[in-house]
Write a protein that holds these residues in place. Structure first.
Motif, mmCIF file in Angstrom:
data_model
loop_
_atom_site.group_PDB
_atom_site.id
_atom_site.type_symbol
_atom_site.label_atom_id
_atom_site.label_comp_id
_atom_site.label_asym_id
_atom_site.label_seq_id
_atom_site.Cartn_x
_atom_site.Cartn_y
_atom_site.Cartn_z
ATOM 1 N N UNK A 791 -0.734 -7.604 27.132
ATOM 2 C CA UNK A 791 0.017 -8.438 28.069
ATOM 3 C C UNK A 791 0.400 -9.769 27.446
ATOM 4 N N UNK A 792 -0.499 -10.317 26.647
ATOM 5 C CA UNK A 792 -0.212 -11.584 25.991
ATOM 6 C C UNK A 792 0.954 -11.440 25.019
ATOM 7 N N UNK A 793 0.978 -10.325 24.270
ATOM 8 C CA UNK A 793 2.077 -10.137 23.326
ATOM 9 C C UNK A 793 3.398 -9.956 24.070
ATOM 10 N N UNK A 797 6.641 -12.443 23.693
ATOM 11 C CA UNK A 797 7.734 -11.917 22.874
ATOM 12 C C UNK A 797 8.831 -11.292 23.738
ATOM 13 N N UNK A 798 9.386 -12.069 24.654
ATOM 14 C CA UNK A 798 10.396 -11.500 25.562
ATOM 15 C C UNK A 798 11.686 -11.108 24.855
ATOM 16 N N UNK A 799 11.932 -11.679 23.672
ATOM 17 C CA UNK A 799 13.178 -11.371 22.965
ATOM 18 C C UNK A 799 12.975 -10.381 21.823
ATOM 19 N N UNK A 800 11.805 -9.771 21.746
ATOM 20 C CA UNK A 800 11.598 -8.731 20.730
ATOM 21 C C UNK A 800 12.598 -7.605 20.965
ATOM 22 N N UNK A 801 12.933 -6.853 19.926
ATOM 23 C CA UNK A 801 13.891 -5.752 20.112
ATOM 24 C C UNK A 801 13.501 -4.848 21.273
ATOM 25 N N UNK A 802 14.503 -4.453 22.055
ATOM 26 C CA UNK A 802 14.236 -3.688 23.270
ATOM 27 C C UNK A 802 13.496 -2.387 22.972
ATOM 28 N N UNK A 803 13.829 -1.732 21.871
ATOM 29 C CA UNK A 803 13.172 -0.473 21.545
ATOM 30 C C UNK A 803 11.698 -0.694 21.216
ATOM 31 N N UNK A 804 11.387 -1.772 20.518
ATOM 32 C CA UNK A 804 9.992 -2.093 20.218
ATOM 33 C C UNK A 804 9.235 -2.415 21.495
ATOM 34 N N UNK A 805 9.814 -3.219 22.361
ATOM 35 C CA UNK A 805 9.153 -3.541 23.624
ATOM 36 C C UNK A 805 8.915 -2.281 24.449
ATOM 37 N N UNK A 806 9.872 -1.372 24.430
ATOM 38 C CA UNK A 806 9.689 -0.132 25.180
ATOM 39 C C UNK A 806 8.446 0.619 24.692
ATOM 40 N N UNK A 807 8.280 0.742 23.389
ATOM 41 C CA UNK A 807 7.127 1.459 22.857
ATOM 42 C C UNK A 807 5.818 0.782 23.269
ATOM 43 N N UNK A 808 5.784 -0.535 23.176
ATOM 44 C CA UNK A 808 4.558 -1.262 23.528
ATOM 45 C C UNK A 808 4.282 -1.133 25.023
ATOM 46 N N UNK A 809 5.314 -1.229 25.835
ATOM 47 C CA UNK A 809 5.138 -1.089 27.291
ATOM 48 C C UNK A 809 4.601 0.295 27.630
ATOM 49 N N UNK A 810 5.119 1.319 26.967
ATOM 50 C CA UNK A 810 4.636 2.673 27.239
ATOM 51 C C UNK A 810 3.187 2.844 26.822
ATOM 52 N N UNK A 811 2.827 2.291 25.666
ATOM 53 C CA UNK A 811 1.438 2.395 25.234
ATOM 54 C C UNK A 811 0.516 1.603 26.156
ATOM 55 N N UNK A 812 0.987 0.484 26.639
ATOM 56 C CA UNK A 812 0.188 -0.276 27.602
ATOM 57 C C UNK A 812 -0.050 0.539 28.864
ATOM 58 N N UNK A 813 0.975 1.272 29.307
ATOM 59 C CA UNK A 813 0.825 2.068 30.513
ATOM 60 C C UNK A 813 -0.184 3.199 30.308
ATOM 61 N N UNK A 814 -0.145 3.835 29.161
ATOM 62 C CA UNK A 814 -1.146 4.869 28.857
ATOM 63 C C UNK A 814 -2.550 4.269 28.897
#
Length: 831
Positions: A791-793, A797-814
């Protein structure tokens, strides 16, 4: 945004201004055998019309050396991904001489050196946008052209492309092979392969049409190539699809080549389909593995029409090829081959991928919004493939099978060699069926999420079907009676439901199986009475109902509605009796995942020991030489990595003292070695000696994993650093290192790297190819006890590449799901 990340908006503008006609690609691969030679010569001649004076041509490589526009050499304007060309006329010829780079990531032109014989093998892999790593091109699916490939290569190599050889000659000790021009193709499905491949030839004949068939693999794998079965499935598929689509196979020859270090299961390059070598087992293989291979062969064959003949305009409509191919792979398997259990495998295993993906916060409609290439790369997912196939199965039921195929025939006739969108298909289906297909599309293709369906009975005895996230479903409810220990179907009731709550009249039954026959895409729950019945007699059901019950149990466990202890108890009692090996393999994987991720820490040790005993017992009890015996042995090897209680038995298996009929083939042997290495019972010297006996590509990869798995802080730190820093690792070797880092779920050895992970990922995303970066981001995500650091990352990092954020968000959900499910369990599981 990087200039390599093409957007939908700019590519649409380019295709409106540029009409490409012909592309000639000349590749100099003569020096490929020299591993020190990093690059290869590539010269592309593009003939196109233009309505604007300036455009760009895509290329990613070592250098751009010369650019000619209409016979005039012009200054090079190249930013590493785009070559700007100016001064264009109405009709143009642009020649670009450049140097490409051999790939080790499976993107572009991949080079592999076989450790068995030292031979070099090349093949291309492009989807969605890596043809620009081999040739200068217009890298978007709606700019189709006729391609002519000319390849200079060592004279003793086989050289292949989409078309047959038009002419070949010898020159200065090399062969120069020119292939016939292709019919109009998108750049991402062109292909080249070269090397001393082993080849088996055959033909397929239908009426006056005769198609040359080829099956190829590395020379060192030739003894393991099951060419006869592959050719049989190919002929059956060509018969089926030619009849079903009423459009003759259009691409001339049909070569299928199995290639090393492949990123995908397969790729539908017309005339030269590429497959992972995982479909050529070096030892024992179950019939489920062969069924999966047949499904993939037919999936790729369906693409010859859905995707190659008619191609989506942009990646928003990726489903127009992948959903259809996924559906057709199962449909044709069941209809035309001996693998008649394809829909059972789909129901229990393939749809599990869809259900999981569809519950993530990043879920999307099947017809997705794909703004750019990075988004496209991530949408080759469970929604596009498995959910798309599942809802197409519903569509077939909705419009009728004959109407569905007649609509497909009209679609191909209307759009052959062109590009389409969703509406082009709906028009054909609506006209032929007379059904409101657009309303169906809005409900299923243009929305996201999965409904959960369950049965409620109120105090007055009124029964109600209740669904979350309501959608229209046509489904069957199976009513089963428990008699003499067997669950027997009494009747099926067919229903249409659309609302959140639908009153139904259903008689009492020991098992009420919602969505029997698997007609709809929905997570169907079991009521308490039904759960009790399947706990007693699950293994007595027929295959498809059994698959649906296994699926229901797994979904309920993932959602925290079925206690993990109850799920694991059902698995231990009924999996040993599971006769369908595809279902068994899925259940074994789900049980192992449940123990590692959903069981609370205070009960995990006991569940691991119980599972270890269960896998060993089932392995010993299975019929000698059976698929079940092999499946349980593989599960036992995996379970042994989390407990040293099995060390003596594992060593006995390695020494050949196993149950009668069990083949200790290379795959199983290395799995057992990895288990011993993970528990600290197999040294680096032991691994080296084992590698001497199996110094193959697979052996080297397996040894790398075993070495990285050693349970010491130094071994894990070395593997961690190498994963991030060693840019010379191939895709397979990187996977092996990552698996070693994660081996045995030893958080005590790797938790110290959590903060470092988040320091690495942004730079890695910008500096590595998306394929390699994705493997690192997913594979090394920290399995912590909270989501705080994630959550801190994300917040920082709100402007990180959208594809990278998507991967991290999905892993966070798992991770959040795992924490949530563990918290819902009793304090100690398994006592």
């Amino acid at each position: 945004m990087s200039s390599a990340n093409l957007t939908r908006q700019e590519t649409a503008a380019r295709s409106a201004a540029v009409n490409v006609r012909e592309v000639r690609v000349e590749l100099d691969l003569q020096g490929a055998r020299n591993s020190e030679e990093r690059g290869f010569g590539t010269t592309t001649t593009l003939a196109f019309d233009a309505s604007e004076p300036t455009t760009w041509i895509d290329f990613i490589g070592e250098s751009v050396d010369h650019v000619m526009v209409n016979d005039v050499e012009v200054p090079i304007e190249y930013d590493g991904a785009r070559i700007t060309v100016r001064g264009l006329a109405a009709s143009n010829t642009v020649v670009i001489e450049a140097t490409g780079v051999y790939s080790r990531s499976g993107e572009g032109l991949h080079r592999f050196i076989d450790p068995v014989d030292g031979e070099t093998y090349l093949y291309t892999q492009y989807e969605p946008a890596d043809s620009r790593r081999v040739m200068a091109c217009f890298e978007q699916p709606d700019m189709k052209a006729s391609y002519t490939f000319v390849v200079r290569a060592p004279s003793d190599w086989l050289v292949l492309s989409n078309q047959s050889v038009a002419n070949a000659r010898e020159e200065d000790g090399a062969q120069i092979v020119e292939f016939a021009p292709t019919l109009p193709l998108s750049s991402y499905i062109t292909a080249v392969a070269a090397g001393p491949y082993h080849r088996i030839d055959s033909t397929w004949t239908r009426g006056e049409q005769q198609v040359a068939l080829g099956v190829l693999c590395r020379a060192s794998l030739a003894p393991h190539l099951e060419a006869d079965e592959i050719i049989e499935i190919t002929r059956q598929g060509l018969d089926f699809f030619t009849e079903a689509f009423a459009f003759a196979y259009p691409w001339g020859k049909y070569d299928q080549i199995f290639v090393p270090e492949y990123n995908l299961g397969a790729m539908e390059n017309p005339g030269l389909v590429t497959f992972t070598e995982a479909y050529i087992p070096r030892g024992a293989a179950t019939d489920a593995q062969r069924g999966a291979r047949a499904n993939t062969i037919l999936h790729e064959m369906a693409h010859m029409w859905f995707g190659d003949l008619v191609t989506m305009r942009w990646w928003d409509d990726l489903w127009l090829k992948e959903s259809f191919a996924d559906y057709m792979g199962s449909h044709a398997s069941a209809a035309a081959t001996r693998f008649i259990d394809a829909w059972e495998r789909f129901a229990a295993n393939r749809k599990a991928w869809a259900y999981q993906q569809d519950q993530l916060p990043t879920t999307h409609p099947i017809v997705a919004d794909i703004p750019d290439l990075e988004a496209a790369k991530l949408n080759f997912d469970g929604i596009t493939y498995a959910k798309g196939a599942a809802v197409l199965k519903q569509l077939v039921a909705f419009v009728g099978e004959e109407a569905f195929f007649e609509g497909a025939r009209r679609y191909f006739a209307a759009h052959a060699y062109g590009n389409t969108t969703l509406d082009d298909l709906l028009v054909q289906l609506e006209q032929v069926s007379g059904r409101d297909v657009r309303a169906w599309s809005q409900a299923w293709l243009e929305t996201s999420g999965v409904s959960t369906l369950w049965l409620e009975t109120d105090s007055a005895g009124q029964r109600m079907l209740v669904q979350s996230d309501p959608r229209p479903h046509r489904l069957r409810v199976g009513l089963y009676d428990l008699s003499d220990g067997l669950l027997v179907l009494r009747e099926q009731v067919e229903l249409d439901i659309t609302e959140e709550r639908t009153p139904v009249t259903l008689p009492d039954a020991d098992l009420v199986l919602l969505n029997d026959a698997d007609l709809s895409y929905v997570k169907a729950r079991l009521d308490e009475t039904s759960l009790a019945a399947v706990s007693t007699a699950l293994s007595t059901l027929p295959p498809l109902p059994r698959a649906l019950v296994w699926s229901s149990l797994w979904n309920a466990t993932r959602d925290g509605e079925l206690a993990v202890a109850d799920y694991l108890d059902i698995v231990r009692r009924h999996a040993p009796a599971e006769e369908n090996i595809a279902l068994l393999s899925g259940v074994l994987a789900n049980a192992a995942y449940t123990i590692g991720h959903f069981v609370p820490a205070d009960g995990r040790g006991a569940e691991r020991e119980a599972w270890l005993i269960a896998t060993e017992t089932a392995m010993d009890a299975a019929a000698a030489g059976s698929d079940a015996q092999l499946a349980w042995a593989r599960a036992f090897a995996s379970a042994s990595a989390t407990s040293d209680a099995s060390t003596t038995r594992v060593r006995a298996l390695l020494d050949g003292h196993g149950p009668a009929g069990l083949p200790i083939d290379p795959e199983l042997r290395w799995s057992l070695i990895a288990a011993l290495a993970t528990t600290g019972d197999f040294s680096e010297a032991d691994i080296a000696r084992e590698l001497e006996n199996d110094d193959t590509a697979d052996g080297r990869t397996a040894a790398m994993r075993a070495s990285a798995s050693r349970p010491t802080p130094d071994a894990r730190a070395e593997a961690w650093d190498r994963a991030w820093s060693d840019h010379g690792l191939s895709n397979d070797h990187l996977d092996a290192i990552i698996a070693g880092v994660r081996a045995g779920a030893r958080r005590d050895l790797i938790a110290r790297f959590d903060d470092e992970y988040f320091a690495w990922i942004s730079g890695t995303w910008g500096s590595r190819s998306i394929e390699i970066a994705k493997r690192l981001v997913l594979g090394l995500f920290p399995a912590a006890d909270t989501t705080d650091v994630v959550d801190a990352w994300l917040a920082g990092n709100p402007t990180a590449p959208a594809a990278l954020r998507r991967l991290v968000i999905e892993q966070r959900d798992h991770l959040a799901r795992e924490i949530r499910v563990r918290a819902a369990q009793p304090q100690v599981v398994g006592d």
